[in-house]
Design a protein around this motif. Structure first.
Motif, short mmCIF file in Angstrom:
data_model
loop_
_atom_site.label_atom_id
_atom_site.label_comp_id
_atom_site.label_asym_id
_atom_site.label_seq_id
_atom_site.Cartn_x
_atom_site.Cartn_y
_atom_site.Cartn_z
N SER A 12 -4.69 -18.03 -40.85
CA SER A 12 -6.05 -18.02 -40.30
C SER A 12 -6.46 -19.41 -39.85
O SER A 12 -7.12 -19.56 -38.81
N ALA A 15 -4.77 -19.97 -36.64
CA ALA A 15 -5.45 -19.24 -35.57
C ALA A 15 -6.73 -19.96 -35.16
O ALA A 15 -7.09 -19.96 -33.97
N THR A 19 -7.31 -21.23 -31.41
CA THR A 19 -8.50 -20.76 -30.72
C THR A 19 -9.34 -21.93 -30.21
O THR A 19 -9.82 -21.89 -29.07
N THR A 58 -13.66 -19.71 -33.85
CA THR A 58 -13.09 -20.72 -34.73
C THR A 58 -13.74 -20.68 -36.11
O THR A 58 -13.06 -20.73 -37.14
N PHE A 61 -12.43 -17.66 -38.00
CA PHE A 61 -11.08 -17.86 -38.54
C PHE A 61 -11.09 -18.84 -39.70
O PHE A 61 -10.32 -18.69 -40.66
N PRO A 71 -5.47 -13.37 -40.25
CA PRO A 71 -6.32 -13.34 -39.05
C PRO A 71 -6.57 -11.94 -38.51
O PRO A 71 -7.60 -11.69 -37.91
N THR A 72 -5.63 -11.02 -38.72
CA THR A 72 -5.78 -9.68 -38.16
C THR A 72 -6.34 -8.67 -39.16
O THR A 72 -6.46 -7.50 -38.83
#
Length: 77
Positions: A12, A15, A19, A58, A61, A71-72
């Protein structure tokens, strides 16, 4: 089990970094183009919109990373 949460949190944070780069760099260069009079003034609106979306994603995350969530996903595994 705890190691998986650490890896999910690191993903995360990664990510969040990606991002911020994907949204921040084009916004910065758009502002630079407007200041050097290459792009029209209305491009500030596009840069601001992209920057706002980048900040929101951002922060989301980073919050997931501090909680150890991938993250998903919405919750821990």
């Amino acid at each position: 089990m705890a190691f998986r949460n650490i890896l999910d949190g690191a993903a995360s944070f990664g990510a969040a970094f990606v991002t911020s780069a994907i949204c921040g760099l084009p916004a910065w260069f758009t502002v630079a183009a407007v200041r050097s009079e290459i792009a029209p003034v209305w491009a500030y609106a596009a840069a601001a919109g992209l920057a706002v979306i980048g900040v929101i994603l951002t922060v989301a995350f980073i919050r997931k990373g501090s909680a150890g969530v991938a993250p998903t996903r919405q919750r821990r595994r």
